[in-house]
Design an enzyme around this catalytic site. Structure first.
Site, short mmCIF file in Angstrom:
data_model
loop_
_atom_site.label_atom_id
_atom_site.label_comp_id
_atom_site.label_asym_id
_atom_site.label_seq_id
_atom_site.Cartn_x
_atom_site.Cartn_y
_atom_site.Cartn_z
N HIS A 369 60.08 -55.91 74.50
CA HIS A 369 58.85 -56.56 74.04
C HIS A 369 57.64 -56.27 74.92
CE1 HIS A 369 61.63 -58.78 71.42
NE2 HIS A 369 60.64 -58.53 70.58
N CYS A 682 59.26 -52.95 59.36
CA CYS A 682 58.24 -53.37 60.34
C CYS A 682 58.69 -53.13 61.78
CB CYS A 682 57.82 -54.82 60.13
SG CYS A 682 59.11 -55.99 60.55
C1 PEP Z 1 62.42 -55.91 65.13
O1 PEP Z 1 63.38 -56.45 65.65
O2 PEP Z 1 62.44 -54.74 64.70
C2 PEP Z 1 61.14 -56.62 65.01
C3 PEP Z 1 60.15 -56.14 64.29
O3 PEP Z 1 61.02 -57.79 65.70
P1 PEP Z 1 60.76 -57.85 67.28
O4 PEP Z 1 60.56 -56.46 67.77
O5 PEP Z 1 59.58 -58.71 67.50
O6 PEP Z 1 62.04 -58.46 67.75
#
Ligand code: PEP
Ligand code: MG
Length: 755
Positions: A369, A682
């Site tokens: 993240h 996404c």
């Molecule tokens: C994912 O897991 O691909 C996602 C879009 O959520 P995050 O990256 O915020 O966990």
């Protein structure tokens, strides 16, 4: 040895060395006395000091070797045993040095009669500035304590060299300048871009000016007081996690606590003070040992723990300096390049974005993240640059080259000019994408693809207009929670969501409810200790068990979208029942507003993220209940392959372009199409042109990505014939290969697809 006074012992030697420093005489005379004293103390026939000068290790002083060799014998870093010690920055002890494959014979020294050798690097601020060697005629084994004693002496020598006490001003300048050679390190691209600036250490390093103690009992007291203050601080952080743990994970703190009470570690610190060092120098001395051990250990878990111990030593230095709460985020220079071992997204958000030009991490993976937040902020980040922190001094110039996933420290002028060319090229590339802003995202065969952006910070709103995207496909609501010191109240949340919806206008914004847990830590929430947080109590699990948080958030979204359309989805849904329960909470909130006669959205579309493979087997039951699906490839990849998305060792192990991932997605997309439910990608997978191409080939028509990816992905799809690719890929789903990346690259090449 006849005629010599008995060796004075380590404490006596340090005192003697200090006297030598104060004595009159030329540099060579003083250094000569130093090596004579060391030889006597170590009961060695030879003691030599080599200092780095003009990229070479020059013999500066010797007791025992031919005096004629002084300032004549030179070795390159890496050449011979002395060069080896400098290159690896670690000690070498050999009973029979001449049989060692690295031995380089220098006839002018007359060293052929000496068999055993013990050498240690002379380090200043973690950088090698020379090598200190003792030799004996007999084939003797040096004891661990002798290595430690010589390292202590090398530390004192380093201080003398750096302070100019052992060399004239001219020579010192030469020595210290050569110790700041440029270097390049390769890493992994976590967030693209180019940056130049000055190094700032996320964990500030304390400079130790004084190594020899004037008053040993006093130094002991200082050490004890600092250890107590550090223990208290760690305990406070552990006991009051709602106020103090800012991105610091609990298990690291537990490890700190364990080491802070470790009697072995503390005893070593005390011994080092006993030998005549200041408390700070003692910490450095023991930290040096930890680093040697780290170099020798390959087990990743043990390396981690030793790295924790290394961090703890830095913390102890801060306590000794009376700055236990020192944070690099304060007094940040205008063009900072931040260096850290690892970092959570909340910690990154602590820094002033306007001043932070780039980040270099020793760990980190592209779907962590911190990388996602950095991309949102357009901060270039290179991760996986092992050992970089030890080689960098705060204030050094650092170039972060996202085009080649490289970091240059103290770059040579040609690197700086290449950097400026890179910036110009990049500007041209961005200008090209800006010029293509109005080009519709339509494939060669005439299909309109929805291109959306991922967002979460207010800075992202501008990206929506810049890219001309169709909307926000993923609004990560937790990012707004992470940038605040306290939980945002309902009104504050409503205000943020309203601002986002109003800014987007007719364009849809898909809000995702809070996805906290895993590596997304809220500073003000008690973090529940977990073995495996990525698979733990996070996202919708936490929200369903503690519904108050989710209720407030849903209320805020409903109020913000009053009179308009609201799109929202839930993260980490693993089974249909979880979706139903979350949806019921939403329905209840809608009812509540209706009964209060408050305005509600004109339309509410509710979807779910697909990040947990189990959900895919329930699609027939799920699809009638949802308005849309959004695939989060970042989490999906980690659960499909049982490979932690934040673990740099696994970052490149499995490929999203593997037959397993692609055939799985193909199967999911077909079910959604058959049910007439829109499906969006996404996750970060949709942001790279080649991966985005594959996603279109297997059936996706909606992609949501970081704003910087929209230009390159649009350029790719405008050059793509989708049915042709779909046909090509249909034969590859059953492939036994690790990845079909190479075949897709070849397809792109042969068909003129710009990837
Ligand atoms: C994912 O897991 O691909 C996602 C879009 O959520 P995050 O990256 O915020 O966990
Ligand atoms: Mg996710």
């Amino acid at each position: 040895m006849p005629g010599r006074a008995p060796p004075p012992g380590p404490r006596g030697l340090l005192r003697r060395l200090r006297e030598v420093m104060a004595e009159a005489g030329t540099v060579d005379e003083r250094l000569g006395r130093v090596v004579r004293n060391i030889a006597a103390n170590m009961v060695a026939e030879v003691c030599s000091v080599y200092l780095l000068r003009n990229d070479e290790l020059e013999l500066y002083a010797t007791e025992g070797l031919n005096p004629e060799a002084v300032h004549k014998t030179r070795l390159k870093v890496g050449e011979g045993l002395v060069g080896d010690i400098a290159a690896n920055a670690r000690p070498l002890m050999l009973a029979d040095a001449q049989t060692h494959p690295q031995f380089a014979y220098k006839p002018e020294t007359g060293e052929e009669i000496y068999h055993s050798l013990l050498g240690v690097p002379i380090l200043r601020d973690n950088r090698v500035i020379g090598v200190l060697v003792v030799q004996n005629q007999t084939r003797r084994q040096y004891a661990e304590e002798e290595v430690e004693a010589l390292e202590t002496i090398a530390m004192v020598l380093a201080e003398m060299v750096a302070s100019g006490q052992l060399s004239g001003g001219e020579e010192l300048a030469a020595v210290s300048r050569t110790a700041t050679m440029p270097f390049r390190a390769d890493g992994r691209l976590l967030s693209e871009g180019l940056a130049i600036g000055v190094a700032v250490l996320h964990e500030p390093r304390i400079h130790v000016e004084k190594t020899i103690a004037d008053d040993i009992p006093f130094e002991k007291q200082r050490l004890d007081a600092a250890v107590t203050s550090m223990r208290d601080q760690v305990n406070r952080m552990l006991e009051a996690p709602d106020s103090d743990i800012v991105g610091e994970s609990r298990d690291v703190l537990e490890t700190y606590k364990m080491f802070a009470h470790d009697t072995g570690w503390l005893a070593k610190l005390h011994q080092a003070v006993e030998s005549g060092l200041t408390a700070e120098a003692a910490v450095l001395r023991v930290q040096g040992d930890t680093r040697h051990r780290m170099q020798a250990i390959t087990d990743p878990y043990l390396r981690e723990r030793l790295a924790d111990l290394d961090d703890l030593a830095n913390r102890l230095l801060l306590h000794l300096a009376g700055k236990p709460y020192h944070s690099a985020a304060e007094n940040l220079p205008d063009n900072a390049i931040l260096l850290a071992r690892s970092m959570g997204p909340a910690e990154l958000l602590d820094y002033d974005r306007r001043k932070l030009q780039g980040v270099v991490l020793e760990e980190g993976s592209s779907v962590s993240h911190v990388a996602i937040v950095a991309r949102a902020l357009s901060i270039p980040v290179i991760g996986g640059v092992e050992g970089v922190i030890a080689k960098v001094e705060p204030g050094d110039t650092v170039v972060v080259d996202g085009d080649h996933a490289q970091v240059f420290v103290r770059p040579a002028p040609d690197v700086v000019s290449a950097f400026h060319q890179g910036v110009a090229l990049r500007r041209a590339r961005l200008a090209k994408y800006a010029a293509q802003r109005e080009d519709p995202p339509v494939t060669r065969d005439g299909q309109r693809i929805a291109l959306l952006v991922n967002a979460g910070l207010l800075i992202d709103l501008g990206h929506l207009d810049e890219t001309n995207a169709d909307g926000i496909g993923l609004y990560r609501t937790e990012l707004q929670f992470m940038v605040r010191p306290t939980m945002p109240k309902a009104e504050a949340q409503t205000a943020i969501y309203r601002r986002v919806i109003e800014h987007a206008g007719d364009r849809p914004v898909v809000f995702r409810t809070l996805d906290i847990g895993g590596d997304k830590v809220l500073p003000y929430l008690v973090k529940y200790p977990e073995e495996n947080p990525a698979m733990g109590w996070r996202a919708i699990r936490l929200a369903l068990d503690r519904p108050a948080l989710l209720k407030v958030q849903l209320r805020a979204m409903l109020e913000a979208a009053a009179g308009r359309a609201l799109y929202l989805m839930f993260p980490m849904i693993a089974e249909v029942d979880e979706f139903r329960r979350a949806r019921r909470l939403l329905d209840r909130e809608v009812q509540r507003l209706v009964s209060l006669r408050k305005p509600v959205p004109l339309q509410i579309a509710v979807g779910t993220m697909l990040e947990v493979p189990a959900l895919a087997w329930q699609l027939p039951a799920l699809l009638p209940l949802v308005d849309f699906i959004s695939v989060g490839s970042n989490d999906l990849m980690q659960f499909m392959f049982a490979a932690d998305r934040g673990n740099p060792k696994l970052a490149d192990r499995y490929d999203p372009l593997s037959p397993a991932m692609l055939s799985f997605l193909h199967w999911v997309v077909r079910q959604c199409h058959d049910a007439g439910k829109p499906i969006t990608m996404c996750g970060e997978m949709g942001s790279r042109p080649l991966e985005a191409m594959a996603l279109l080939g297997l059936g996706f028509r909606r992609l949501s990505m970081p704003a910087s990816a929209v230009g390159p992905v649009k350029e790719m799809l405008r050059s793509l014939d989708v049915p042709r690719l779909a046909d090509f890929m249909s034969k590859l789903y059953a492939s036994p290969d690790h990845s079909i990346r190479a075949q897709l690259e070849e397809f792109a090449r042969e068909n003129g697809v710009i990837v």
